[in-house]
Design a protein around this motif. Structure first.
Motif, mmCIF file in Angstrom:
data_model
loop_
_atom_site.group_PDB
_atom_site.id
_atom_site.type_symbol
_atom_site.label_atom_id
_atom_site.label_comp_id
_atom_site.label_asym_id
_atom_site.label_seq_id
_atom_site.Cartn_x
_atom_site.Cartn_y
_atom_site.Cartn_z
ATOM 1 N N ASP A 150 0.868 -1.175 0.000
ATOM 2 C CA ASP A 150 0.000 0.000 0.000
ATOM 3 C C ASP A 150 0.907 1.228 0.000
ATOM 4 O O ASP A 150 2.022 1.162 0.494
ATOM 5 C CB ASP A 150 -0.808 -0.090 1.309
ATOM 6 N N GLY A 176 -5.487 7.241 4.108
ATOM 7 C CA GLY A 176 -5.989 5.872 4.257
ATOM 8 C C GLY A 176 -5.303 4.917 3.287
ATOM 9 O O GLY A 176 -5.310 3.709 3.484
ATOM 10 N N TYR A 182 -5.215 -8.954 8.982
ATOM 11 C CA TYR A 182 -4.296 -8.185 8.138
ATOM 12 C C TYR A 182 -3.121 -7.782 9.008
ATOM 13 O O TYR A 182 -3.297 -7.112 10.030
ATOM 14 C CB TYR A 182 -5.087 -6.983 7.635
ATOM 15 N N ASN A 199 -4.803 -5.415 11.556
ATOM 16 C CA ASN A 199 -6.155 -4.947 11.278
ATOM 17 C C ASN A 199 -7.070 -6.168 11.236
ATOM 18 O O ASN A 199 -6.617 -7.282 10.941
ATOM 19 C CB ASN A 199 -6.219 -4.190 9.950
ATOM 20 N N ARG A 210 -9.717 -6.712 9.299
ATOM 21 C CA ARG A 210 -10.593 -6.643 8.106
ATOM 22 C C ARG A 210 -9.700 -6.456 6.879
ATOM 23 O O ARG A 210 -8.496 -6.301 6.991
ATOM 24 C CB ARG A 210 -11.553 -5.479 8.263
ATOM 25 N N GLY A 257 -7.852 -4.597 3.913
ATOM 26 C CA GLY A 257 -7.299 -3.256 3.770
ATOM 27 C C GLY A 257 -8.002 -2.529 2.634
ATOM 28 O O GLY A 257 -8.533 -3.148 1.715
ATOM 29 N N ASP A 258 -8.009 -1.228 2.738
ATOM 30 C CA ASP A 258 -8.545 -0.384 1.666
ATOM 31 C C ASP A 258 -7.414 0.578 1.307
ATOM 32 O O ASP A 258 -7.053 1.400 2.147
ATOM 33 C CB ASP A 258 -9.772 0.371 2.199
ATOM 34 N N GLU A 276 -5.946 -2.248 -0.393
ATOM 35 C CA GLU A 276 -5.387 -3.570 -0.722
ATOM 36 C C GLU A 276 -6.461 -4.496 -1.276
ATOM 37 O O GLU A 276 -6.216 -5.305 -2.188
ATOM 38 C CB GLU A 276 -4.766 -4.218 0.520
HETATM 39 N N1 GLY Z 1 -4.655 0.462 3.569
HETATM 40 C C1 GLY Z 1 -4.485 0.479 4.966
HETATM 41 C C2 GLY Z 1 -5.631 0.051 5.733
HETATM 42 O O1 GLY Z 1 -6.635 -0.393 5.213
HETATM 43 O O2 GLY Z 1 -5.578 0.117 6.956
#
Ligand code: GLY
Ligand code: AMP
Length: 474
Positions: A228, A242, A285, A301, A303, A305-306, A308
């Motif tokens: 990321d 983010g 994650y 994390n 959940r 990734g956003d 990813e």
């Molecule tokens: N891309 C980082 C996150 O979702 O925490």
């Protein structure tokens, strides 16, 4: 949590409620739609127009203080699976509240979501399980934290223990920066209660990677690695966001290191969660740093990734309904999937002002045509993130990260070029995106910014107190 009599395998038709409204959830919705097992797909409101074009709006508000209505809705519509995107809902206990006689939840319980929602808990769990991570100390009192950083003028990272929408981490060059960060978190409470406890940890150096796995409480299925790009500016400069884009797979990780991460990070972490009676069923994650001393965990994390997720799902060759169902049912050992060998590059088009105060309400043009082109191909994917529809029917910006585009190609350079080309077609006032996603994988790349001084010793942290010393193997 109530338990359910579990069907022996994933039913032929599953109705699904998808919780969340961003680019990650649009990617989940698109992939779930591809499954022949998908019955009806519902989305919680407010949703984005991309998701709403392929899912039905859930007529009931997701209010966990009054879950009765949602539970009734789940029963009435025979919803067999709830797929949860965002961490906040998981930290609030959505998995505990909505699990029912005939409804499985893809996403960890509140207790297991603490691995993301409470960084102090995650740190303690890693210590107990000897998971390699940065040496660090947890503080509940500002004076003690101040004294600690003032007596050790070395690069450190100050983290609010609670959820702070990705903003509660300050990477510091020395004591002066750390003092300011501690003051912001603990005295001014810039992140609210999330800053009531903080962690001060050694600043690690190395390449950062996102390693995600489906976890059903026991079985762990690692996904291909992704990288990321969190900083807003090209060359990884400027404030953290983010995530401005991601690509997968990455040449920065070899099979051997991935095996080490599985063995030394995922296996002991999932075991430790189970010992804590924290049921983790969903995506775990690990934000990893590849340091000269081996891979170390920066954060967990609970959940996808956003962004990813937007880079990984287009490469996933498998039935996402079946995978999510099996994960939620504790039957992950019964499914299998592979990854498309092509490289995915996801680039996020952002609104001016992001990551501070993004401007909202700008009319977006070019998006519908791009979506039409993408629908006719297997190598281009367009995801709404921060968009909404006006009464007049225009699609306008409604958040900092507006649209994400993923391209698949045989090489990273081609995937990036195609994603960039597509992003340039998404037009609104002040739109911007990074054109260098994946640059860290490029041979010969040299950073534009001088790296911070290397941390050669962590004596300041590990020597500080035997009571808080990490037992990490790293
Ligand atoms: N891309 C980082 C996150 O979702 O925490
Ligand atoms: P986190 O939310 O914990 O992943 O932190 C956000 C970002 O801060 C990470 O993506 C890293 O770039 C950076 N970071 C976090 N912890 C450390 C650390 N111990 N050393 C260096 N950088 C870190």
């Amino acid at each position: 949590m109530r338990t359910m009599a579990r069907p022996a395998s994933c039913p032929d038709r599953v109705n699904i409620l998808l919780i969340g409204s961003g680019g990650r959830e649009h990617a989940l919705a698109q992939k779930l739609r591809q499954s022949p097992r998908l019955g009806r797909l519902w989305t919680t409101l407010p949703s984005n127009p991309g998701i709403l074009s392929i899912a039905e709006p859930c007529p009931v508000a997701l209010d966990l203080r009054a879950p009765f209505h949602v539970r009734r809705f789940l029963e009435r519509e025979s919803i067999g699976l709830v797929v949860v995107g965002p961490e906040a809902a998981l930290a609030d206990g959505v998995a505990d509240v909505l699990a029912g006689e005939s409804t499985l939840i893809f996403g960890p319980t509140r207790a297991a979501a603490r691995i993301e929602a409470d960084k102090a808990y995650a740190k303690s769990l890693m210590r107990q399980a000897a998971v390699p991570t940065a040496e660090g100390r947890i503080f509940e009192h500002m004076d003690a934290a101040m004294e600690f950083v003032r007596t050790r003028d070395e690069p450190c990272v100050v983290k609010a223990a609670g959820l702070a929408a990705g903003k509660g981490v300050v990477v510091c060059d020395g004591a002066a920066d750390a003092v300011v960060a501690i003051e912001r978190m603990m005295a001014r409470r810039e992140f609210g209660d999330a800053g009531a406890r903080i962690i001060v940890e050694e600043r690690l150096q190395g390449q950062e990677l996102s390693i995600l796995a489906f976890v059903d409480g026991r079985t762990i299925w690692l996904l291909d690695a992704a990288q990321d790009h969190k900083q807003v500016g090209e060359g990884d400069t400027g404030p953290n966001t983010g995530g401005m884009g991601a690509y997968s797979p990455t040449p920065l990780l070899d099979e051997e290191t991935l095996a080490i991460i599985e063995r030394e990070v995922f296996v002991p972490t999932v075991d430790a969660l189970r010992r804590d009676e924290a049921v983790f069923r969903g995506v775990l994650y690990a934000g990893m740093m590849l340091t000269p001393g081996g891979p170390k965990v920066l954060e967990f994390n609970c959940r996808f990734g956003d962004p990813e997720c937007q880079a990984l799902l287009p490469r996933l060759k498998g039935d996402l309904v079946e995978i999510c169902w099996a994960t939620a049912a504790g039957r992950l050992d019964e499914v299998s999937f592979t990854f498309d060998p092509r490289t995915a590059c996801c680039v996020v088009v952002c609104a001016p002002g992001y990551p501070g105060n993004p401007e909202k309400g700008a009319v977006i043009s070019g998006l519908a045509e791009l979506e039409k082109d993408a629908a006719a191909r297997d190598d281009l994917f367009v995801y709404h993130a921060g968009t909404t529809t006006t009464r007049g029917g225009d699609i306008v910006t409604s958040g900092g990260r507006v649209v994400a585009v993923t391209a698949l190609a045989d090489t990273l350079a081609d995937a990036r070029a195609r994603a960039n080309e597509a992003c340039a077609r998404v037009r609104f006032k002040g739109a911007f995106f990074r054109r260098d996603i994946g640059f860290r994988a490029e041979p010969g790349w040299t950073p534009r910014r001088l790296p911070a001084p290397a941390v050669t010793t962590s004596a300041g942290f590990s020597g500080a107190s035997s009571e808080t010393r990490a037992t990490s193997a790293g």
